[in-house]
Design a protein around this motif. Structure first.
Motif, mmCIF file in Angstrom:
data_model
loop_
_atom_site.group_PDB
_atom_site.id
_atom_site.type_symbol
_atom_site.label_atom_id
_atom_site.label_comp_id
_atom_site.label_asym_id
_atom_site.label_seq_id
_atom_site.Cartn_x
_atom_site.Cartn_y
_atom_site.Cartn_z
ATOM 1 N N ILE A 186 -0.773 2.578 9.175
ATOM 2 C CA ILE A 186 -1.682 1.444 9.348
ATOM 3 C C ILE A 186 -2.422 1.150 8.034
ATOM 4 C CG2 ILE A 186 -3.634 0.559 10.674
ATOM 5 C CD1 ILE A 186 -2.643 2.269 13.005
ATOM 6 N N LEU A 187 -2.796 2.219 7.308
ATOM 7 C CA LEU A 187 -3.440 2.023 6.001
ATOM 8 C C LEU A 187 -2.542 1.221 5.062
ATOM 9 C CD1 LEU A 187 -5.301 5.183 4.658
ATOM 10 C CD2 LEU A 187 -6.080 2.836 4.632
ATOM 11 N N ALA A 188 -1.252 1.545 5.095
ATOM 12 C CA ALA A 188 -0.329 0.853 4.192
ATOM 13 C C ALA A 188 -0.252 -0.627 4.515
ATOM 14 C CB ALA A 188 1.060 1.484 4.264
ATOM 15 N N PHE A 247 5.403 4.885 2.212
ATOM 16 C CA PHE A 247 4.214 4.065 2.027
ATOM 17 C C PHE A 247 4.560 2.761 1.299
ATOM 18 C CE2 PHE A 247 0.120 2.893 0.217
ATOM 19 C CZ PHE A 247 -0.745 3.162 1.261
ATOM 20 N N VAL A 253 -1.643 6.653 8.293
ATOM 21 C CA VAL A 253 -1.120 6.314 6.970
ATOM 22 C C VAL A 253 -0.309 5.024 7.036
ATOM 23 C CG1 VAL A 253 0.483 7.041 5.184
ATOM 24 C CG2 VAL A 253 -1.157 8.656 6.088
ATOM 25 N N VAL A 262 -2.865 -2.425 5.470
ATOM 26 C CA VAL A 262 -4.183 -3.065 5.339
ATOM 27 C C VAL A 262 -4.150 -4.256 4.376
ATOM 28 C CG1 VAL A 262 -6.484 -2.746 4.362
ATOM 29 C CG2 VAL A 262 -5.653 -1.159 6.049
ATOM 30 N N ILE A 263 -3.686 -4.022 3.164
ATOM 31 C CA ILE A 263 -3.734 -5.104 2.176
ATOM 32 C C ILE A 263 -2.797 -6.256 2.542
ATOM 33 C CG2 ILE A 263 -3.268 -5.666 -0.247
ATOM 34 C CD1 ILE A 263 -4.686 -3.118 -0.990
#
Lengths: 321, 222, 392
Positions: free
Chosen positions: C372-374, C269, C370, C376-377
């Motif tokens: 793609i979430l990582a 991550f 997970v 996001v920012i």
């Protein structure tokens, strides 16, 4: 060890913890926007806030999609855990393995509706140059966040409360005549009342949608969602299982019934989501959205598909169950 | 078509330090007019262009583009305005080096609903007019300075804008290529475009097609 | 979804592929490990299911001082009279230590004229009936693993066992056999029971243990209790006990892997986050250009999202593909030892190909969102780069 830490449960928790982290960021941003957003200001702070709205929106949008996937995964996990928990034959048994189960399930569904409504407001907001609903949508998110946190707490309580050694009761007893649970009792309304109620509600839905009496239509959609599920358990389901005593909302999700449950629930969800959504938005941001066609379309598709089973049974066997 | 009313631009660094870049700028450019912004480098010409194009926002004042106030327009919509009404020609061309000429030219229309084939047709037509069609699939980093600028011009025109903004377009060109550019800009004016060009190149000052000259010095109109 | 955006993202990804290689590599590696571990364990589970099903319902072992010892044969007759018991056989078998390769063979004594307690062994006996009928000297039929090992040590036609008393027992190798579930039978040697008695010095009236056949699974527990009170000096093991203990080992081991992989995941991550946020001057300029020519913040977010999806899907399929190849074609060298133990007891067996889609879905849900979430920012950070950057 009595805690149920299967890989599925661990994955559910990993995703929820990540979502929690990101939603907390969105929460902080939402709070700041709710307090300080002012499109007429040319200050740096306003400029930063404008940029942050995109982050918060992105997170919330992503959360909704992930929540839908993880809800399906959750239902799938419940079904799978029924192999581990003695007495459980499908998700019902696993849900009742802890007192928190039914509330967790309700909150999970409720939150998908709530996140979805947020997205509807966001869509209308982003189309207008003055972003008229930015403050209200983030204020609304502050409220959603608490529902999300409650869901998370319920989920932890639920999985730590399940005792894999303890015998549970499954759909056979939860929905039978002597049941005392609230949900169980709703399914006890005799079919002679509930089935006509279901169809007349549907007609009323179409009528109010065509007349565009938005608020009433929204309320009716909500009631329709509940009646649909109870009649699915008490009446329509028995024709899918072709067994008059099999009352279960979960077994239709299994491969034995060609996963037909996923189709039915999706139709019902989309139909009622837009129906309730229109009313909700009219109340919250006072703008009419024209999603009536989608709502009518999906609700009708649900009614048609669910009616297919008893009619088909009657045509093939010449008798009702 | 373009109107600025008492525009100020102040950059703030931290809480107390503020640098004024533009002060009380007012002017207007009517439809199908060609206006020239002149003044030494650092006088604020580029900042004016970036405010007109909605790339940055004025601290005070009013900016009206095609009857629409954009001074407080959120980024999302100023981008839309650029996409629909403005073609930008930058000093350093601002091309994406490892993409081909055609891929650079079509960039502004990628997020739109226009189909891929139509976009490419449009781009090819403009490339033919600018006589760079034979460079269609060449990476822009392999093109000469003059060809690169034509690609940049083609990109500015692909969305069929009413307004052309150009920032020091001849700064990186030799005399001959600069004269070529002037020919192109004349044609654009004849085609009915409204043009605002910032340059301190003396080549522009004597052009007969220029309707008015706005002189900027230290962020103010002289 | 706008296909032109996907097209553009692909082009832009192609240009920056080298920068993404490390992420793709590590992502694929994690998927590879997860898929391998879960595939091996589900394959072994499958293998065990097959062998556990072949196990007798109950095994009776006589204990002495907490260790297993020989059991009187007449107990088998006694057990056979218990209602519910279909049959009870005495078994003579043991481990023979094969010095050359430092392994133990399982030597099973059979009466080659009677039906064996295992269907499988009966089949083998029938298969070699012609060859064995006429032999008077010691002979054996060996599992394929044993056969190969003996062959490697130049024992092609016979082998000299060294009995407990130190004498040599020259034994003819009649043939070999294999089975779907090779794990259990690989190290087995089948010999006439009288020679096994000679080899291990077990007298006529005794056996290694007694197996009990019970047709109705509901009665296993009751009969087990009955046997417990009949023979207080014995250990009664039912099939369910064995099944549970196998299950525990594998759940424990795959749980351990999962715990390790979660740690790896946190690192992953951070790596993704870092990789996605490391915007070069070139990247910033590019996004500035896109915004200057009319791209909206959403468009930049979209291409970043598409990029993340492409990378994660590609890595997922790459990792899954190589893992399935590694496990089922290459038979998972190295990794499988972690599961079966490096012990030489079970020399070789084949992993049965079972592609478990549930597991693939599980790993997909764990890795792709997970990833793609990582991003996001970092995506957001690049999407809000000021458009006037290109003017500076």
């Amino acid at each position: 060890m009595s805690v149920l830490l299967t890989p599925e449960v661990i994955i559910l928790f990993i995703e929820d913890i990540l979502l929690f982290g990101f939603n907390t960021i969105a929460f902080v941003i939402a709070y700041r926007i709710y307090k300080n957003f002012n499109l007429n200001s040319t200050s740096n702070e306003q400029y930063t806030l404008e940029k942050q709205t995109y982050l918060a929106s992105y997170i919330i949008k992503f959360s909704l999609y992930l929540k839908i996937i993880s809800f399906l995964f959750f239902v799938f996990t419940l079904d799978k855990l029924s192999n581990v928990i003695p007495g459980a034959m499908c998700g019902v048994g696993v849900t009742t393995a802890s007192d928190y189960g039914i509330y967790l399930l309700i909150f999970k569904m409720l939150n998908i509706y709530l996140y979805g409504f947020w997205l509807l407001i966001n869509n209308s907001d982003m189309k207008r140059e003055d972003f008229p609903f930015t403050k209200i949508k983030f204020k609304y998110f502050l409220f959603i966040y608490f529902f999300f946190v409650i869901e998370l707490i319920l989920q932890s309580l639920y999985f730590f409360d399940i005792n894999p050694q303890e015998l549970v009761s499954c759909c056979g007893t939860v929905f039978n005549e002597v049941s005392t649970s609230a949900v169980g009792r709703l399914t006890q309304i005799p079919n002679i009342i509930s089935v006509p109620l279901f169809y007349s509600l549907f007609l009323l839905l179409i009528f109010t949608a065509l007349k565009k009496t938005v608020l009433l239509n929204g309320v009716l959609n909500f009631v329709f969602a509940i009646i649909s599920i109870t009649t699915l358990i008490s009446f329509f389901g028995t024709y899918i299982y072709e067994l008059p005593t099999h009352h279960c909302p979960f077994c239709i999700l299994q491969s034995d019934y060609f996963y037909v449950g996923y189709l039915l629930y999706t139709l019902l969800f989309v139909g009622t989501f837009f129906g309730i959504g229109i009313a909700f938005l009219k109340y919250l941001i006072k703008i009419p959205l024209d999603y009536h066609k989608i709502s009518i379309g999906f609700n009708t598709a649900y009614v048609v598909s669910v009616s297919f089973f008893p009619i088909n049974y009657y045509l093939n066997n010449g008798v009702w169950l | 078509m373009i109107e600025l009313k008492s525009v100020d631009k102040i950059y703030s660094h931290g809480e107390h330090e503020e640098i004024g870049v533009l002060k009380n700028i007012s002017f207007s450019v009517k439809e199908n007019e060609f206006s020239l912004l002149t003044g030494p480098s650092g006088s604020g010409k580029s900042t004016i262009l970036s405010i007109v194009g909605g790339l940055s926002k004025p601290t005070n004042g009013e900016v009206i583009i095609d009857n629409k106030s954009i001074a407080k327009l959120p980024d999302k919509f100023s981008a839309l305005l650029r996409r629909e009404k403005i073609g930008f020609i930058f000093q350093k061309f601002n091309l994406i080096n490892n993409l081909s000429a055609i891929d650079n030219i079509t960039i502004p229309l990628i997020p739109t609903k226009i189909s891929k084939s139509e976009i490419e047709q449009r781009a090819e037509k403009i490339m033919t007019e600018l006589s760079i069609f034979n460079k269609r699939d060449v990476l822009v980093e392999k093109l000469s300075g003059g060809e690169q600028q034509r690609v940049a011009i083609a990109r500015a025109l692909v969305n069929e804008p009413k307004i052309i903004l150009a920032d020091e377009p001849t700064a990186n060109l030799d005399k001959k290529l600069s004269l070529d550019f002037i020919q192109i800009i004349k044609q654009l004016k004849d085609a009915g475009k409204t043009i605002l060009l910032a340059s301190h190149d003396p080549l522009f000052t004597d052009l007969d097609c220029i309707n008015n000259i706005i002189k900027i010095h230290l962020g103010e109109i002289q | 979804m706008n296909f032109k955006l996907i097209d553009f993202t692909l082009k832009s990804l192609k240009r920056r592929l080298t920068k993404k290689l490390s992420v793709i590599f590590i992502f694929s590696l994690i998927v590879f490990l997860l898929v391998s571990v879960f595939s091996i364990s589900s394959s072994i589970k499958k293998e065990l299911e097959i062998s556990v099903n072949a196990l007798p319902e109950i095994i009776v072992q006589k204990m002495s001082g907490g260790r297993q010892t020989v059991i009187p044969v007449d107990r088998a007759y006694e057990i056979a009279t218990i209602p519910g018991v279909q049959n009870a056989y005495d078994r003579v078998w043991g481990y023979y230590y094969f010095v050359n390769d430092n392994v133990n063979f399982t030597v099973v004594g059979l009466d080659f004229d009677l039906e064996a307690y295992k269907q499988k062994y009966s089949d083998i006996i029938n298969l070699y009936a012609e060859a064995t009928d006429t032999i008077d000297a010691p002979f054996m039929i060996v599992g394929s693993g044993v056969y190969k090992m003996l062959e490697d040590n130049f024992y092609k036609n016979f082998y000299n066992f060294r009995t407990v008393t130190g004498e040599m027992l020259e034994t003819k190798i009649v043939g070999s056999f294999t089975d779907v579930s090779a794990m259990e039978t690989n190290d087995v040697i089948l010999m006439p029971v009288n020679y096994v008695r000679e080899l291990f010095d077990i007298s006529e009236n005794y056996a290694t243990d007694i197996v009990v056949r019970i047709p109705n699974p509901e009665e296993i527990e009751i009969i087990k209790q009955k046997l417990n009170s009949m023979f207080p000096d014995s250990r009664i093991v039912s099939r369910l006990d064995i099944e549970a203990s196998y299950q525990n080992i594998f759940d424990y081991k795959s749980g351990l892997f999962l715990a390790l992989l979660i740690v790896a995941f946190v690192a992953f991550f951070i790596l993704v986050y870092d990789n996605a946020s490391g915007l070069s001057i070139e990247d910033r300029r590019e996004i500035g250009i896109l915004k200057a020519v009319g791209w909206q913040v959403e468009n930049i977010l979209q291409i970043k999202f598409i990029e993340g999806s492409l990378i994660s899907l590609f890595s997922f399929f790459l990792g899954t593909g190589t893992a399935l190849f590694y496990v089922y074609i290459l038979q998972a060298p190295i990794l499988r030892n972690l599961f079966t133990g490096a012990s030489n007891l079970k020399p070789t067996f084949n992993l049965i190909p079972v592609i478990n889609f549930e597991i693939l879905i599980l790993i997909f849900i764990l890795t792709v969102p997970v990833y793609i979430l990582a991003t996001v920012i970092p995506s957001w950070k690049s999407s809000v780069i000021d458009a006037d950057e290109v003017m500076r």
